[in-house]
Design a protein around this motif. Structure first.
Motif, short mmCIF file in Angstrom:
data_model
loop_
_atom_site.label_atom_id
_atom_site.label_comp_id
_atom_site.label_asym_id
_atom_site.label_seq_id
_atom_site.Cartn_x
_atom_site.Cartn_y
_atom_site.Cartn_z
N HIS A 192 0.88 -1.35 -0.02
CA HIS A 192 0.10 -0.09 -0.14
C HIS A 192 0.91 1.28 -0.14
CE1 HIS A 192 0.47 0.80 4.41
NE2 HIS A 192 0.96 -0.56 4.49
N LEU A 193 0.13 2.29 -0.30
CA LEU A 193 0.98 3.86 -0.45
C LEU A 193 0.16 4.65 0.48
CD1 LEU A 193 1.18 4.22 -4.37
CD2 LEU A 193 2.95 4.06 -2.93
N GLY A 194 0.89 4.66 1.63
CA GLY A 194 0.16 5.17 2.85
C GLY A 194 -1.17 4.76 3.07
N LYS A 195 -2.15 5.98 3.15
CA LYS A 195 -3.26 5.61 3.11
C LYS A 195 -4.16 5.65 1.80
CE LYS A 195 -3.94 7.65 7.84
NZ LYS A 195 -4.55 8.83 8.71
N GLY A 196 -3.66 5.69 0.76
CA GLY A 196 -4.18 5.57 -0.52
C GLY A 196 -4.21 4.05 -1.00
N PRO A 197 -3.53 4.04 -2.24
CA PRO A 197 -3.86 2.85 -3.05
C PRO A 197 -3.17 1.44 -2.31
CG PRO A 197 -3.35 4.50 -4.65
CD PRO A 197 -2.92 4.97 -3.25
N ALA A 198 -4.09 0.61 -2.35
CA ALA A 198 -3.38 -0.89 -1.80
C ALA A 198 -3.86 -2.21 -2.67
CB ALA A 198 -3.97 -1.02 -0.45
N VAL A 199 -2.90 -2.95 -2.46
CA VAL A 199 -3.04 -4.28 -3.10
C VAL A 199 -3.08 -5.50 -2.17
CG1 VAL A 199 -2.59 -5.92 -5.06
CG2 VAL A 199 -2.31 -3.22 -5.31
N ASP A 200 -4.08 -6.32 -1.91
CA ASP A 200 -3.92 -7.67 -1.07
C ASP A 200 -3.76 -8.65 -2.15
OD1 ASP A 200 -4.75 -5.91 1.08
OD2 ASP A 200 -6.63 -5.97 1.01
N ALA A 201 -3.22 -9.60 -1.14
CA ALA A 201 -2.68 -11.09 -1.68
C ALA A 201 -3.95 -11.90 -1.34
CB ALA A 201 -1.24 -11.50 -1.19
N GLN A 202 -4.36 -12.64 -2.33
CA GLN A 202 -5.52 -13.93 -2.11
C GLN A 202 -5.10 -15.24 -2.65
OE1 GLN A 202 -8.63 -12.46 -4.62
NE2 GLN A 202 -8.82 -10.36 -3.51
N PRO A 203 -5.21 -16.07 -2.10
CA PRO A 203 -4.95 -17.57 -2.15
C PRO A 203 -5.39 -17.85 -3.63
CG PRO A 203 -5.89 -17.49 -0.12
CD PRO A 203 -6.01 -16.24 -0.74
N LYS A 204 -4.55 -18.48 -4.40
CA LYS A 204 -4.86 -18.91 -5.70
C LYS A 204 -5.70 -20.10 -5.68
CE LYS A 204 -2.30 -19.50 -10.30
NZ LYS A 204 -0.93 -19.80 -10.87
N THR A 205 -5.80 -21.05 -4.87
CA THR A 205 -6.60 -22.02 -4.58
C THR A 205 -7.17 -22.14 -3.27
OG1 THR A 205 -5.03 -23.63 -3.92
CG2 THR A 205 -5.14 -23.27 -6.29
N THR A 206 -8.22 -22.94 -2.94
CA THR A 206 -8.91 -23.17 -1.65
C THR A 206 -8.03 -24.30 -1.00
OG1 THR A 206 -10.24 -24.59 -2.69
CG2 THR A 206 -11.14 -22.40 -2.19
N THR A 207 -6.86 -24.89 -1.54
CA THR A 207 -6.32 -26.00 -0.97
C THR A 207 -5.28 -25.32 0.22
OG1 THR A 207 -6.57 -27.38 -2.73
CG2 THR A 207 -5.07 -27.97 -1.22
N ARG A 208 -5.47 -25.91 1.28
CA ARG A 208 -4.37 -25.47 2.57
C ARG A 208 -3.42 -26.85 2.49
NH1 ARG A 208 -7.47 -22.20 7.21
NH2 ARG A 208 -7.82 -20.30 6.34
N VAL A 209 -2.29 -26.39 3.04
CA VAL A 209 -1.30 -27.46 3.37
C VAL A 209 -0.95 -26.60 4.85
CG1 VAL A 209 0.90 -28.24 3.05
CG2 VAL A 209 -0.44 -27.79 1.04
N ARG A 210 -0.79 -27.72 5.75
CA ARG A 210 -0.47 -27.57 7.00
C ARG A 210 1.25 -27.96 7.35
NH1 ARG A 210 -2.60 -29.20 12.98
NH2 ARG A 210 -1.28 -27.32 14.13
#
Length: 210
Positions: free
Chosen positions: A112-130
């Protein structure tokens, strides 16, 4: 002296009351009472095994606490700026703590740029690995996103900007606010991050022991 019938009715009434108390508080719903069902807490879910959480596992069932920021050293390495099927960058976390911890799921990552634009990361799949992350072991998460402007010229975090990057492990404690991460090139030199659209995270994996 109570009759046998009265004694039986009293016993049934006590059984019903005991069951209602065990179920917890009740709510009125159209004149009918139903018990309040509380789902398990997030902390509890993070320490359950694969059969309970529905995740694949490479770690012993429910034996370790979740990894916390204080025991992780994060790195973010840019691999390429050209759009391709290969990951654009690699996010990694090394357990610098004295004890193993469970890396259960996907981390939180934000650019993110301060309180401005921001990009979040999202899982590409729903599969989880512990994963069980022992002392000195590293987990790697491939990141897929465009690091150059899109065809229409749009870019959320355009070239030349110097955004802040923060990472937080899966299932963090309420007081765990994550850590600041600096992007670097494959030679370890710090560089500015250009992120033009959503970041998609591949499945976390353990780095092979050298």
């Amino acid at each position: 002296m109570a009759t046998p019938r009265a004694t039986a009715v009293s016993a049934i009434a006590l059984t019903v009351i005991g069951a209602a108390v065990a179920c917890g508080p009740v709510h009125q719903d159209g004149g009918k009472q139903r018990p309040t069902v509380r789902p398990p807490s997030r902390t509890t879910m993070s320490t359950l095994g694969p059969a309970a959480t529905g995740v694949s596992s490479t770690a012993p069932t429910g034996a370790r606490l979740a990894c916390g920021t204080e025991q992780l050293r994060w790195r973010l390495t840019l691999l390429t700026v050209k759009p391709s099927k290969e990951p654009t960058a690699l996010l990694s976390a090394t357990n610098t703590g004295a004890t193993p911890c469970a890396f259960d799921g996907y981390p939180d990552l934000e650019v993110h740029l301060g309180k401005g634009p921001a990009v979040d990361a999202q899982p590409k799949t729903t599969t989880r690995v512990r994963l069980l992350l022992g002392h000195g072991r590293t987990v790697e998460i491939p990141l897929f996103y465009p690091a150059v402007r899109l065809r229409d010229g749009y870019c959320a975090i355009p070239p030349g900007e110097d955004p802040e990057i923060s990472a937080r492990p899966p299932h963090p404690a309420s007081t765990d606010y994550g850590a600041s991460v600096q992007m670097s090139d494959p030679q370890g030199r710090q560089i500015r991050a250009t992120v033009c659209d959503t970041i998609h995270m591949g499945s976390p994996r353990l780095r092979p022991v050298a």
